[in-house]
Design a protein around this motif. Structure first.
Motif, short mmCIF file in Angstrom:
data_model
loop_
_atom_site.label_atom_id
_atom_site.label_comp_id
_atom_site.label_asym_id
_atom_site.label_seq_id
_atom_site.Cartn_x
_atom_site.Cartn_y
_atom_site.Cartn_z
N GLU A 134 35.11 17.72 61.86
CA GLU A 134 34.94 18.94 62.52
C GLU A 134 33.22 19.22 62.35
OE1 GLU A 134 36.98 21.42 60.48
OE2 GLU A 134 38.88 20.90 61.53
N LEU A 135 32.79 18.90 61.03
CA LEU A 135 31.74 18.89 60.48
C LEU A 135 30.51 18.36 61.71
CD1 LEU A 135 29.33 19.77 58.96
CD2 LEU A 135 29.44 17.44 57.14
N ILE A 136 30.69 16.83 62.06
CA ILE A 136 29.63 16.37 62.70
C ILE A 136 30.16 16.61 64.31
CG2 ILE A 136 29.38 13.65 63.47
CD1 ILE A 136 30.69 12.77 60.76
N GLU A 137 31.38 17.09 64.65
CA GLU A 137 31.73 17.81 65.90
C GLU A 137 30.78 19.01 65.75
OE1 GLU A 137 35.87 17.91 66.63
OE2 GLU A 137 35.83 15.86 66.82
N SER A 138 30.71 19.86 65.31
CA SER A 138 29.84 21.12 65.55
C SER A 138 28.48 20.82 65.66
CB SER A 138 30.03 21.23 63.97
OG SER A 138 29.48 23.30 63.60
N HIS A 139 27.97 19.83 64.82
CA HIS A 139 26.52 19.48 64.32
C HIS A 139 26.13 19.17 66.15
CE1 HIS A 139 22.75 17.25 63.47
NE2 HIS A 139 23.28 16.28 64.31
N ILE A 140 27.00 17.99 67.47
CA ILE A 140 26.63 17.62 68.39
C ILE A 140 26.95 18.53 69.09
CG2 ILE A 140 27.57 15.86 69.69
CD1 ILE A 140 28.48 13.89 67.79
N ALA A 149 26.38 21.64 55.50
CA ALA A 149 27.99 22.71 55.11
C ALA A 149 27.24 23.29 53.66
CB ALA A 149 28.71 21.01 54.68
N ALA A 150 28.11 24.48 54.03
CA ALA A 150 27.39 25.87 53.51
C ALA A 150 28.74 26.63 53.28
CB ALA A 150 26.85 26.77 54.03
#
Length: 417
Positions: A134-140, A149-150
């Protein structure tokens, strides 16, 4: 995710975790009876399909290197690996790593030619469970150059963390490292109401960096080459806010930086409680560690409550409450252990000695961390009745009121602390 390379930072000297880091690096510190801290980020990566992982090490790295080599042997027919990059002298530089960014900069010669569009940068001493997909897909999806991440934090927590200021689209527009009370009031007023969906509220009004970063490939190499800064949080990120698109990705799950003795102690005791926000019993996302061929633990006439007892232990007619008992631990007749963390032992003691491994007969422990291979003599009483905060004793230390028996130490029979 073959287009992502993960870099796990092994940390510096770990002085705030002394004496647990006297003979090992922070990521190698045992946790939860049988794991090590490094198992947390690596397991999160493997669950997300991230199988190209470098671990950057420097101080006291022998046990960490051994644990990684014995634990993470990936399929020979895949492109996956978990590999250690140790600090080294090179023609380009002869210095030790000076900080998180400097560690990545010096190690870049080993991975800059690897085919990866994104770099995931993690700390090796944090406790959490996160879906990195999810973190990487959000970045893309957001077209970010850097994603951090926060999570929401309280005012007390905010004074010890890097605090982000975001706009209504979660783009980061400001960064404050460990702000004081006056600055926190200013930041509270600047927070847009649209961030309420991220979990911000009256009890947790601030957004803190979790020290988890995604960099697009060219951006990472650019900022490392341009900024001769040594730390991501203090230098690289604040400067990047003026030149790149830096996004926040919010996480609501449990997260803890286990960088101090007090934090390490609190996280371990949390694991013993019913309904703990983090545990090792997740049905689909287990935390991996080194497989051992140990027998089940053996208990005789024991009173045990709110405790974790790892495999290979022998407990004889003793009381254990609100405690973690690590692998191969022996607790002998009439001993009482409460609110303590026992890291266990690396071997079984087959010698007939007057002072065997583990907790001796009639010993009493309360708010104690006992490192591996320690021997606590018969009748010892480690309870800190006087409320001492910072003491170096014979076979023990006290930090923040917590008694610590270091690795391989001997506490003589009858000792009272």
């Amino acid at each position: 995710m073959l287009d992502v390379l993960t870099i796990v930072l092994g940390g510096g000297r770990g002085t705030r975790l002394f004496p647990l880091t006297h003979h090992r690096s922070k990521p190698a510190v045992p946790l939860g009876g049988k794991y090590r801290l490094i198992d947390i980020p690596i397991s999160n990566c493997l669950h997300a399909g991230l199988k190209r992982i470098y671990v950057l090490t420097q101080f006291n790295s022998a046990s960490l290197n051994r644990h990684i080599s014995q634990t993470y042997r990936l399929d020979l027919f895949s492109e996956g690996f978990v590999e250690v990059i140790a600090a080294e002298q090179t023609p380009e530089g002869e210095r030790w790593f000076q900080g998180t960014a400097d560690a990545v900069r010096q190690a870049a010669r080993h991975f800059q030619n690897i085919d990866a569009e994104y770099y995931l940068i993690l700390a090796g001493d944090h406790v959490y469970r996160m879906d990195f997909t999810e973190l990487i897909e959000s970045h893309i999806d957001r077209g970010a150059d850097i994603t951090i991440a926060a999570q929401p934090v309280t005012a007390d927590e905010a004074t010890q963390m890097g605090i982000l200021r975001c706009d209504s689209g979660n783009q980061i527009v400001g960064f404050d490292e460990k702000p004081g009370p006056a600055r926190l009031e200013e930041l509270r007023a600047l927070s847009p109401s649209g961030l309420a969906m991220a979990g911000l509220g009256p009890d947790k009004p601030f957004v803190a960096s979790m020290g988890i970063y995604v960099f697009s490939r060219d951006v990472l190499h650019e900022v490392l080459a341009r900024d001769h800064a040594v730390d991501f949080g203090k230098e690289i990120i604040p400067h990047a806010l003026t030149t790149h698109k830096v996004q926040a990705h919010f996480s609501r799950g449990f997260w803890a930086d286990v960088g101090t003795v007090e934090a390490f102690y609190d996280v371990n005791l949390m694991l013993t409680r019913r309904g703990a926000p983090f545990n090792f019993f997740h049905p689909t996302r287990p935390i991996y560690t080194r497989p051992r061929f140990l027998p089940a633990s053996r208990l005789h006439q024991c009173a045990i409550d709110e405790a974790i007892v790892a495999e290979g232990c022998y407990l004889d007619n003793c009381e254990v409450k609100e405690s973690v008992v690590g692998i191969r631990t022996s607790i002998h007749h009439s001993a009482k252990v409460t609110r303590s963390v026992l890291l266990g032992a690396d071997f079984y003691d087959d010698r007939q000695t007057d002072l065997p491994l583990g907790v001796g007969r009639g010993a009493v422990l309360d708010r104690v961390i006992v490192d591996k291979n320690a021997r606590i003599g018969e009748g010892a009483r480690l309870v800190n009745d006087r409320g001492l905060q910072d003491v170096d004793g014979d076979g023990y230390y006290i930090r923040n009121g917590i008694i610590i028996v270091p690795k391989g130490a001997i506490v003589k029979p009858g000792t009272v602390v």
